[in-house]
Enzyme design. Structure first.
Site, PDB file in Angstrom:
ATOM      1  N   CYS A 125       0.840  -1.207   0.000  1.00 18.19           N
ATOM      2  CA  CYS A 125       0.000   0.000   0.000  1.00 18.19           C
ATOM      3  C   CYS A 125       0.872   1.253   0.000  1.00 18.19           C
ATOM      4  O   CYS A 125       1.380   1.667   1.051  1.00 18.19           O
ATOM      5  CB  CYS A 125      -0.945  -0.010   1.199  1.00 18.19           C
TER       6      CYS A 125
ATOM      7  N   CYS B  21      -0.427   4.106   2.154  1.00 19.28           N
ATOM      8  CA  CYS B  21      -0.226   3.904   3.604  1.00 19.28           C
ATOM      9  C   CYS B  21       1.231   4.126   3.981  1.00 19.28           C
ATOM     10  O   CYS B  21       1.531   4.740   4.996  1.00 19.28           O
ATOM     11  CB  CYS B  21      -0.588   2.479   4.018  1.00 19.28           C
ATOM     12  N   ASP B  22       2.146   3.593   3.198  1.00 20.89           N
ATOM     13  CA  ASP B  22       3.542   3.497   3.637  1.00 20.89           C
ATOM     14  C   ASP B  22       4.545   4.332   2.853  1.00 20.89           C
ATOM     15  O   ASP B  22       5.704   4.439   3.262  1.00 20.89           O
ATOM     16  CB  ASP B  22       3.984   2.018   3.595  1.00 20.89           C
TER      17      ASP B  22
END
Ligand code: NDP
Length: 318
Positions: free
Chosen positions: A138, A141-142
């Site tokens: 992701c 997300c990261d």
């Protein structure tokens, strides 16, 4: 086989399921939530979550899920271990079987079974995924953790292009590994990637091994499947964007699914087309796939289930 009557059954324990539970419990719907095979869902395999509103200092994925569970329990949600093996949505009450031992008769069902990211399955990939050492599925997300660094991303579909483009705005360099000599993505998404200066595309290229120092990812060894040539690419992050699989197999034939298995909801609602059965979270969302959007649709599903129950009661009284 034991039978049980349930007003509101929630299947799944990610942000969508727990948020639905919080709203349903507060509306006196006595929700029962089955956690499934991965209690807490995809966030339990994430380290720091920095984009869930309300946590200015960030929170780890497992911690966030514990807090969501506690909040759902605080209002009386009955949270249970176990997974659904079969459903039948043909009658006025919806039947759901838990491991073929319990038969539930439900007035409403909220499906929050989520999706699972696909991975290559290499031992080195799994090692650094599990240790939080630099493998992610992701970018949104990261990606932030790899600012001004060099990363590698695998995949050639719309997701990979979107994520590569997202990463290109944060990272010094993005190397994109495409296993065939062409993209699968739409022309416009492919063009966006091709026109981004700090994205290098390597066609006919497959991952042999994610390299690391035992703790953190340091690079990727790749092989050109045309020439057989191997090389090492330095990178601190390895992103996998080869698709997701919605966890909807048990609903096949019982509810509308699209060709890739996502549940089709009426746009802007949690409705599935089966009265009293609602969907939220990634099981119906291949576009956003964020914890906060899953939570938002979990809220919608519970509100719609509550309205449905009220309308059925009014109908019965009339
Ligand atoms: P896709 O299935 O479309 O693409 C998966 C990609 O991963 C393919 O290029 C495939 O390669 C590659 N791949 C699969 N397995 C491997 C492997 N083992 N090694 C290397 N590469 C691999 O998945 P997406 O998640 O990209 O998209 C899913 C759906 O969501 C699509 O319908 C897409 O259009 C849609 N979507 C739309 C978006 C938008 O419109 N903004 C954004 C994101 C997704 P190959 O091509 O060789 O099979």
């Amino acid at each position: 086989m034991t039978n049980e009557r349930i007003t509101c059954l929630i299947i799944g324990s990610g942000p969508a399921g727990y948020t639905a539970a919080i709203y349903a419990a507060r509306a006196n719907m006595n929700p029962v939530l089955y956690q499934g095979t991965q209690p807490g869902g995809q966030l339990t395999t994430t380290n720091d979550v920095e984009n869930f509103p309300g946590f200015p200092g960030g929170i780890t994925g497992p911690e966030l899920m514990v807090q969501l569970q506690q909040q759902a329990e605080r209002f009386g949600t009955d949270i249970r271990n176990g997974w659904v093996t079969r459903v039948d949505f043909t009658g006025p009450l919806h039947k759901v079987w838990i491991e073929e031992e319990t038969e539930l008769h439900c007035d409403t069902v909220i499906i929050a079974t989520g999706a699972s990211a696909k991975y290559l399955g290499l031992p080195s990939e799994q090692k650094y995924l599990e240790s939080g050492g630099g493998v992610s599925a992701c970018a949104v997300c990261d990606g932030f953790f790899y600012r001004n660094q060099e990363v590698v991303i695998v995949g050639a579909g719309d997701s990979a292009c979107e994520e590569a483009h997202y990463l290109s705005k944060l990272c010094k360099k993005v190397t994109m590994l495409v296993r065939r000599n062409e993209f699968r993505a739409s022309i416009i998404m492919e063009a966006r990637v091709r026109n981004t200066k700090n994205i290098e595309i390597l066609f006919n290229t497959e991952t042999e091994e994610v390299l690391g120092d035992g703790q953190l990812v340091t690079g990727v060894r790749v092989k050109n499947n045309d020439t057989g040539e191997t090389r090492e690419i330095p990178a601190t992050g390895f992103f996998v964007a080869i698709g997701h699989k919605p966890n909807t197999d048990i609903f096949k034939g019982h509810i509308r699914l699209n060709e890739t298995g996502y549940i089709i909801n009426t746009p802007g609602t949690a409705q599935t087309g089966v009265e009293g059965v609602f969907v939220c979270g990634d099981a119906a969302d291949h576009v956003y796939r964020q914890a906060i959007t899953a939570a938002g649709t979990g809220c919608m599903a519970a509100l719609e289930a509550e309205r449905y129950l009220s309308s059925v009661e009014v109908h019965a009284m009339g």
